[in-house]
Design an enzyme around this catalytic site. Structure first.
Site, PDB file in Angstrom:
ATOM      1  N   ASP A 308       5.717 -53.376 -70.582  1.00 10.99           N
ATOM      2  CA  ASP A 308       5.053 -53.296 -71.669  1.00 10.99           C
ATOM      3  C   ASP A 308       3.560 -53.776 -71.702  1.00 10.99           C
ATOM      4  O   ASP A 308       3.630 -54.829 -71.652  1.00 10.99           O
ATOM      5  CB  ASP A 308       5.908 -53.472 -72.887  1.00 10.99           C
ATOM      6  CG  ASP A 308       5.231 -52.999 -74.392  1.00 10.99           C
ATOM      7  OD1 ASP A 308       5.445 -52.027 -74.829  1.00 10.99           O
ATOM      8  OD2 ASP A 308       5.044 -54.093 -74.995  1.00 10.99           O
ATOM      9  N   GLU A 378       2.502 -49.868 -68.307  1.00  3.21           N
ATOM     10  CA  GLU A 378       1.881 -49.161 -69.751  1.00  3.21           C
ATOM     11  C   GLU A 378       0.442 -49.938 -69.878  1.00  3.21           C
ATOM     12  O   GLU A 378       0.539 -51.280 -70.294  1.00  3.21           O
ATOM     13  CB  GLU A 378       2.838 -49.586 -71.016  1.00  3.21           C
ATOM     14  CG  GLU A 378       2.048 -48.634 -72.077  1.00  3.21           C
ATOM     15  CD  GLU A 378       2.113 -49.204 -73.369  1.00  3.21           C
ATOM     16  OE1 GLU A 378       2.504 -50.559 -73.533  1.00  3.21           O
ATOM     17  OE2 GLU A 378       2.174 -48.737 -74.421  1.00  3.21           O
TER      18      GLU A 378
END
Ligand code: GLC
Length: 685
Positions: A308, A378
């Site tokens: 993330d 990401e």
């Protein structure tokens, strides 16, 4: 040649009257006669057979028990030596041939595709997928109940958004304990159980890993506030006063990214919510802790991680102000991400070393056959696509298997065939050679395409995702055409939406629509679900679409199966053929195969496209799959390919000519290999 004395036991096999031609050479017969006389004198009248029984000699056993000297004598004779030598060289030749064959096979074998390449990745947002205990919020047991859905769609790789213990200020992206499951989602037993069931059914589980920050409730942060070692520097602290942050840095969710902590008397950095303090990755203990957490889940058996918000992991230690995009803007009014250039907070030097170290950790667990551990990163880098491509790294130093490709999310801005080609080409031309592409058109942070481009284009977009080269990511509900749900401003749950209602992410997070029943089959709760269900659920749901050949779900299913079975689609060439205001056309073909596909994606209005100016296209094209069932089985000449608004056409053709050889500059391939039909194998070519 003379023979040495033959002992009593030796004589057991040299029997009276037995003539052995091997003794004929060099007068050895005479020598033997002499010896025979001696033997005769000593010879017992009977001998012991191999079973230990006494028996009379009736027949010779050639060479058995023969003394070394005699054996050597025999063995040097041409009739024995020759076959022996022939056999020896035969064995040597065979061994060398086998080694050469093995080397050739290895050298000629193309790389096998891994599970994250052969299957689409399906994103489950666990709060919204399936509620097993009727509390109105989805959970792990709910996911387990629905594994059949993935199998039905031929999907093997499931990414589940965070389910760690969390105060849920950012719905799981604020982690209180990286080694525990939040009770809302279940228990560690439920997790183990889910993973076992998934593996039993050949499914892979990709977890979200959130390295940049923890929750402010995490014990590390609480200890850091109190300056307890070793946690004092686990977070990014700086001197400040309650009303004056250390610099102008702003959070992704808006306003200053610094919050004053009265207990410690300093400000801490948070690039997201103030309840999500940034971990200090310049501290080796923090790096160790995070790697240990990765190992913890790998030991449990998870198959990969979605990393993330990686570009935020490091920030410049000097804490200088970042330059404003509009230098004339009063600095006190700068409060959103897009008003600054993030020279000191995004993609800092050292970031890739951290990710590469995690790759090494994953690789340690990947050695077991079939247990490759996957990593996807990401990072929204917008116009700085070269920064995104860095996550692919090189062949020598590996990093993520692919960074998420978010560029198709820009499709709604100026939707057209040209736009689609532009965005696909952006990725293909910037991606390092030999790397594996991927495509994203939705996730829990972005509005659903059905709502941004219109639901009439959803089938065509699904077809594009499943027929482009590389791995498509499917956000739950895309396979049935789910739409954003309307949420009144006062009901907004998303913290980002609370700062900026126009940016709320709640609409794309509404519960999965399984049936036309209570709460769309998502939950048995009679009064409440954490977000409202879309009111189109009576028709837009899995149950209603299953078995209906023309439904979005069945089309998705057919295409995802085709993607796996058609070589040209899953590992062949992709060539740009045409684009205009209405259609985006590309070709898929495989070296060695005569069967190819032309994909026509209509993202505008009904059109008849004349492709006759494109050299190398076959004259006749047969509809293999159309998103409009009535067009199934039709044929088009390349001079007039008709598509309706939002139609996706998969046209098949047969040709001995390869398109890519004459259009090299508009064609791409990741894992080049040729098909050999005689042996039904692929080889490196
Ligand atoms: C990622 C997640 C997003 C979350 C943020 C902070 O961008 O996708 O949902 O809010 O990280 O963790």
């Amino acid at each position: 040649m003379s023979l040495t004395r033959v002992s009593r036991s030796d004589s057991l096999e040299l029997q009276e009257g037995v003539y052995n031609t091997a003794f004929e050479e060099d007068g050895s017969r005479a020598a033997l006669d002499e010896t025979d006389a001696q033997v005769e004198a000593d010879r017992p009248s009977a001998s012991v057979n191999v079973d230990g029984e006494l028996s009379s000699y009736t027949q010779i056993k050639p060479y058995a028990g023969m003394p070394k000297e005699v054996l050597l004598l025999y063995s040097s004779q041409a009739r024995y030596r020759l076959p022996r030598e022939i056999l020896f060289w035969l064995i040597v030749a065979c061994t060398l041939a086998l080694i050469a064959l093995s080397i050739t096979v290895i050298a000629l074998s193309p790389r096998c595709l891994s599970w994250w390449q052969t299957s689409p990745v399906y994103q489950v947002y666990p709060r919204s997928f399936k509620d097993s205990n009727n509390d109105g919020i989805g959970d792990l047991k709910g996911i387990k109940e629905k594994l059949e859905h993935f199998l039905y769609l031929n999907i093997k790789a499931i990414w589940i958004s965070p389910f760690y213990k969390s105060p849920m200020r950012d719905f799981g992206y604020d982690v209180e304990d990286f080694r525990d499951i939040d009770p809302i989602f279940g228990t560690m037993e439920d997790f183990d159980d889910l993973l076992i069931s998934m593996h039993d059914q050949g499914l892979k589980l990709i977890m979200d890993f959130i390295p940049n920050h923890s929750s402010d409730k995490h014990v590390w942060f609480q200890s850091s506030r109190r300056r307890e070692e070793p946690y004092t520097d686990y977070y990014v602290w700086a001197n400040c006063t309650a009303d004056k942050p250390p610099n102008n840095w702003v959070s992704v969710f808006g306003n200053s990214s610094w919050t004053y902590d009265p207990l410690r008397g300093q400000c801490y950095l948070h690039q997201f919510l103030k309840e999500q303090p940034d971990l200090n990755f310049r501290n080796p203990h923090v790096r160790r802790e995070m790697t240990d957490i990765i190992s913890f889940w790998l030991d449990k058996g998870v198959d990969g991680f979605r990393m993330d918000a990686v570009k935020h992991i490091l920030e410049a230690a000097h804490l200088r102000n970042e330059p404003q995009v509009d230098p004339s803007q009063p600095p006190e009014l700068v409060d959103t991400e897009f008003e600054l250039y993030h020279d000191y907070t995004y993609t800092q030097v050292g970031l890739h070393d951290i990710l590469r170290a995690w790759r090494v950790e994953l690789d340690k667990y990947s050695r077991e056959a079939g247990r490759y551990r996957f990593m996807v990163t990401e990072s929204y880098d917008y116009e700085e696509i070269d920064k995104t491509m860095m996550y692919y790294s090189t062949d020598f130093v590996r990093e993520s298997d692919f960074p998420f490709n978010f560029y198709l999310l820009d499709l709604p801005q100026g939707l057209s065939g040209v736009r689609a080609q532009e965005l696909v080409s952006l990725w293909m031309t910037n991606m390092p050679q030999g790397k594996w592409p991927n495509w994203v058109v939705g996730n829990h942070d972005k509005p659903r395409m059905t709502s941004s481009v219109g639901k009439e284009y959803v089938r065509a977009i699904n077809m594009m995702m499943l027929t482009l080269p590389g791995t498509p990511t499917t956000y739950y509900g895309e396979e049935i055409g789910m739409e954003n749900v309307h949420i009144d401003e006062e009901d907004i749950q998303d913290p980002f939406g609370k700062f900026n209602p126009n940016a709320t992410r709640d609409p794309q997070r509404s519960p999965m629509q399984w049936t036309g029943g209570l709460n769309a089959g998502f939950s048995g709760n009679n009064t409440w679900t954490w977000l409202p269900i879309h009111d189109n659920y009576t028709t837009v749901n899995v149950e209603a679409q299953t078995g209906d050949d023309g439904s979005i779900l069945e089309q998705y299913r057919r295409l995802s199966q085709l993607r796996e079975t058609e070589l040209a689609l899953h590992r062949g060439w992709m060539c740009f053929v045409w684009s205009d205001a209405d259609v985006f056309v590309y070709l898929r073909e495989q070296d060695g195969l005569n069967r190819g596909f032309l994909v026509v994606i209509n993202l505008g209005r009904a059109a008849t496209t004349d492709l006759s100016s494109v050299s190398g296209l076959p004259e006749q094209l047969r509809v293999h799959t159309s998103t409009i069932p009535e067009n199934q089985g039709r044929s088009y000449s390349r001079g007039a390919v008709a598509t309706a608004e939002g139609e996706g056409l998969l046209l098949e053709f047969s040709s001995n000519q390869r398109f890519h050889t004459s259009h090299a500059s508009s064609c791409y391939i990741s894992e080049k290999a040729c098909y050999l039909s005689v042996l039904d194998i692929m080889y490196r070519c």
